[in-house]
Write a protein that holds these residues in place. Structure first.
Motif, mmCIF file in Angstrom:
data_model
loop_
_atom_site.group_PDB
_atom_site.id
_atom_site.type_symbol
_atom_site.label_atom_id
_atom_site.label_comp_id
_atom_site.label_asym_id
_atom_site.label_seq_id
_atom_site.Cartn_x
_atom_site.Cartn_y
_atom_site.Cartn_z
ATOM 1 N N ALA A 101 0.858 18.601 32.966
ATOM 2 C CA ALA A 101 1.020 17.244 33.488
ATOM 3 C C ALA A 101 1.523 16.300 32.385
ATOM 4 C CB ALA A 101 -0.308 16.742 34.059
ATOM 5 N N ASP A 102 1.025 16.497 31.180
ATOM 6 C CA ASP A 102 1.465 15.673 30.049
ATOM 7 C C ASP A 102 2.964 15.912 29.767
ATOM 8 O OD1 ASP A 102 0.492 14.034 27.511
ATOM 9 O OD2 ASP A 102 1.736 15.677 26.735
ATOM 10 N N LEU A 103 3.380 17.181 29.819
ATOM 11 C CA LEU A 103 4.802 17.498 29.601
ATOM 12 C C LEU A 103 5.674 16.847 30.664
ATOM 13 C CD1 LEU A 103 4.708 21.354 28.870
ATOM 14 C CD2 LEU A 103 5.119 19.522 27.218
ATOM 15 N N ARG A 104 5.208 16.922 31.909
ATOM 16 C CA ARG A 104 6.021 16.360 33.003
ATOM 17 C C ARG A 104 6.146 14.855 32.886
ATOM 18 N NH1 ARG A 104 3.085 19.941 37.539
ATOM 19 N NH2 ARG A 104 3.856 21.928 36.733
ATOM 20 N N ALA A 105 5.060 14.202 32.492
ATOM 21 C CA ALA A 105 5.110 12.737 32.342
ATOM 22 C C ALA A 105 6.110 12.364 31.245
ATOM 23 C CB ALA A 105 3.721 12.200 32.001
ATOM 24 N N ALA A 106 6.069 13.093 30.132
ATOM 25 C CA ALA A 106 7.005 12.792 29.036
ATOM 26 C C ALA A 106 8.440 13.058 29.473
ATOM 27 C CB ALA A 106 6.671 13.640 27.809
ATOM 28 N N ARG A 107 8.630 14.191 30.143
ATOM 29 C CA ARG A 107 9.999 14.552 30.523
ATOM 30 C C ARG A 107 10.564 13.539 31.520
ATOM 31 N NH1 ARG A 107 10.227 20.276 32.697
ATOM 32 N NH2 ARG A 107 9.307 19.191 34.445
ATOM 33 N N ALA A 108 9.727 13.083 32.460
ATOM 34 C CA ALA A 108 10.209 12.100 33.438
ATOM 35 C C ALA A 108 10.656 10.824 32.729
ATOM 36 C CB ALA A 108 9.105 11.794 34.447
ATOM 37 N N THR A 109 9.874 10.386 31.740
ATOM 38 C CA THR A 109 10.244 9.173 30.991
ATOM 39 C C THR A 109 11.553 9.388 30.234
ATOM 40 O OG1 THR A 109 7.965 8.431 30.735
ATOM 41 C CG2 THR A 109 9.512 7.698 29.065
ATOM 42 N N ILE A 110 11.671 10.537 29.581
ATOM 43 C CA ILE A 110 12.865 10.806 28.773
ATOM 44 C C ILE A 110 14.103 10.910 29.670
ATOM 45 C CG2 ILE A 110 13.962 12.582 27.328
ATOM 46 C CD1 ILE A 110 11.089 13.101 26.173
ATOM 47 N N GLU A 111 13.969 11.578 30.814
ATOM 48 C CA GLU A 111 15.119 11.698 31.727
ATOM 49 C C GLU A 111 15.508 10.330 32.267
ATOM 50 O OE1 GLU A 111 14.427 16.284 33.330
ATOM 51 O OE2 GLU A 111 13.959 14.604 34.672
ATOM 52 N N ASP A 112 14.490 9.553 32.586
ATOM 53 C CA ASP A 112 14.737 8.232 33.134
ATOM 54 C C ASP A 112 15.506 7.357 32.128
ATOM 55 O OD1 ASP A 112 14.419 6.229 35.004
ATOM 56 O OD2 ASP A 112 12.610 5.449 34.013
ATOM 57 N N LEU A 113 15.123 7.434 30.862
ATOM 58 C CA LEU A 113 15.698 6.530 29.860
ATOM 59 C C LEU A 113 16.986 7.053 29.233
ATOM 60 C CD1 LEU A 113 12.407 5.378 28.061
ATOM 61 C CD2 LEU A 113 13.828 4.064 29.649
ATOM 62 N N THR A 114 17.208 8.365 29.277
ATOM 63 C CA THR A 114 18.386 8.905 28.577
ATOM 64 C C THR A 114 19.309 9.712 29.478
ATOM 65 O OG1 THR A 114 17.379 11.035 27.991
ATOM 66 C CG2 THR A 114 16.978 9.204 26.489
ATOM 67 N N GLY A 115 18.847 10.120 30.663
ATOM 68 C CA GLY A 115 19.659 11.008 31.494
ATOM 69 C C GLY A 115 19.702 12.421 30.964
ATOM 70 N N GLN A 116 18.885 12.738 29.953
ATOM 71 C CA GLN A 116 18.890 14.086 29.384
ATOM 72 C C GLN A 116 17.547 14.773 29.595
ATOM 73 O OE1 GLN A 116 20.264 14.400 25.383
ATOM 74 N NE2 GLN A 116 21.992 13.039 25.718
ATOM 75 N N THR A 117 17.626 16.078 29.808
ATOM 76 C CA THR A 117 16.407 16.875 29.921
ATOM 77 C C THR A 117 16.100 17.503 28.571
ATOM 78 O OG1 THR A 117 16.825 17.362 32.234
ATOM 79 C CG2 THR A 117 15.349 18.851 31.070
ATOM 80 N N PRO A 118 14.926 17.212 28.004
ATOM 81 C CA PRO A 118 14.605 17.801 26.697
ATOM 82 C C PRO A 118 14.406 19.306 26.797
ATOM 83 C CG PRO A 118 12.703 16.625 27.582
ATOM 84 C CD PRO A 118 13.840 16.364 28.522
ATOM 85 N N ALA A 119 14.950 20.044 25.851
ATOM 86 C CA ALA A 119 14.817 21.507 25.841
ATOM 87 C C ALA A 119 13.793 21.964 24.814
ATOM 88 C CB ALA A 119 16.161 22.135 25.524
#
Ligand SMILES: [Zn+2]
Length: 295
Positions: A101-119
């Motif tokens: 859940a912590d990973l998903r919350a971070a990834r959603a924020t990062i995608e929202d702000l940058t349009g990129q999915t962290p690998a």
């Protein structure tokens, strides 16, 4: 572009020091954006530009949400955006479901702000231990391609039973690539040489020798506060207790020590090594460059 200098992987654990220190001493309103991350980011991007170096930014979700405008210039400058989790909670203190859940919350924020999915992922305080090595399976299941949390040093993080780490990049059973932090294995000790917090106590020639011995593609990590052009000052609310103030001042003194040495050391390292973002190392090892992935 490859050079004949040995390669090291350059990363920033991108977090807001003021949020973390205020939470640590337990004052109300700790999650408000700190006053220094914007100027720290500016100094950091300017230094990386001067060194012609690209880095991987392991972004902490809660810091990015508090400073929604700060990721765009990092992306524009060509750096890789990866994930440092969302709430900076130790991995071994969580269940697998809480970790996911912590990973998903971070990834959603990062995608929202940058349009990129962290690998890529780095655990807060290198906190994947033997008892919590299920984390690698969770990361792979959540679509991550590499981890950069292994740091084989008895003084890094001080966790019970850290996972055994090598210094070289290697493949984990889960299929993830692992990129460990630079550690110099001498016959008598394991000396951590990859973090700016160690650079404040080790002489420069020793750090450079240690990084050569740590091996190709060993990892370096810095924090934005270590590049702060101004002294760090904890600003606690008026109701903070004397004990909270003392605790916070101690953290402040420790961090200011690292801050004084980091830029000069990074300049010296850049003269002797090729500095790469982790995604590029991943691509060189045969994977598709995760920097090109889009959600
Ligand atoms: Zn961190």
């Amino acid at each position: 572009m490859t050079t004949d200098r040995p390669a090291l992987l350059l990363s920033i654990d991108y977090e807001d020091w003021h949020q973390l220190v205020r939470r640590r001493v337990d004052v109300a309103g700790w999650e408000a954006p700190g006053p220094a991350l914007a100027r720290q980011t500016e100094a950091l991007l300017s230094l990386l530009d001067e060194l012609h170096a690209r880095a991987t930014f392991f972004v902490l979700g809660m810091a990015a949400r508090a400073h929604p405008g700060l990721l765009a210039p990092i992306v524009e400058a060509g750096h890789e955006i990866a994930c440092h989790g969302d709430a900076h909670r130790l991995v071994h203190s969580q269940t697998p479901d809480e970790f996911a859940a912590d990973l998903r919350a971070a990834r959603a924020t990062i995608e929202d702000l940058t349009g990129q999915t962290p690998a890529g992922y780095r655990a807060p305080a290198f906190s994947i231990t033997r008892a919590s090595d299920w984390a690698y399976e969770v990361l792979a299941g959540e679509g991550f391609l590499y981890d950069a949390s292994q740091h084989d040093s008895p003084i890094a993080g001080d966790h019970p039973e850290p996972v055994t780490a090598t210094t070289a990049p290697h493949r984990l059973e889960s299929g993830l690539w692992e990129f460990p932090v630079a550690v110099w294995h001498t016959s008598r000790a394991k000396i951590p040489v990859g973090g700016a917090s160690y650079w404040q106590v080790l002489p420069r020639p020793l750090v450079l020798t240690g990084l050569k011995r740590a091996g190709s593609m060993a990892g370096l990590y810095l924090h934005p506060y270590e590049l702060d052009p101004q002294p760090l000052k904890v600003m606690l609310p008026p109701g903070a207790t004397p004990s909270q103030r003392t605790h916070a001042r101690l953290r402040q003194a420790q961090r200011n020590g690292a801050r004084r040495r980091a830029p000069g050391m990074l300049r010296a390292i850049a003269r002797h090594f090729e500095l790469l973002p982790y995604g590029e190392a991943y691509a060189r090892l045969g994977g598709e460059n995760p920097g090109t992935f889009k959600p």
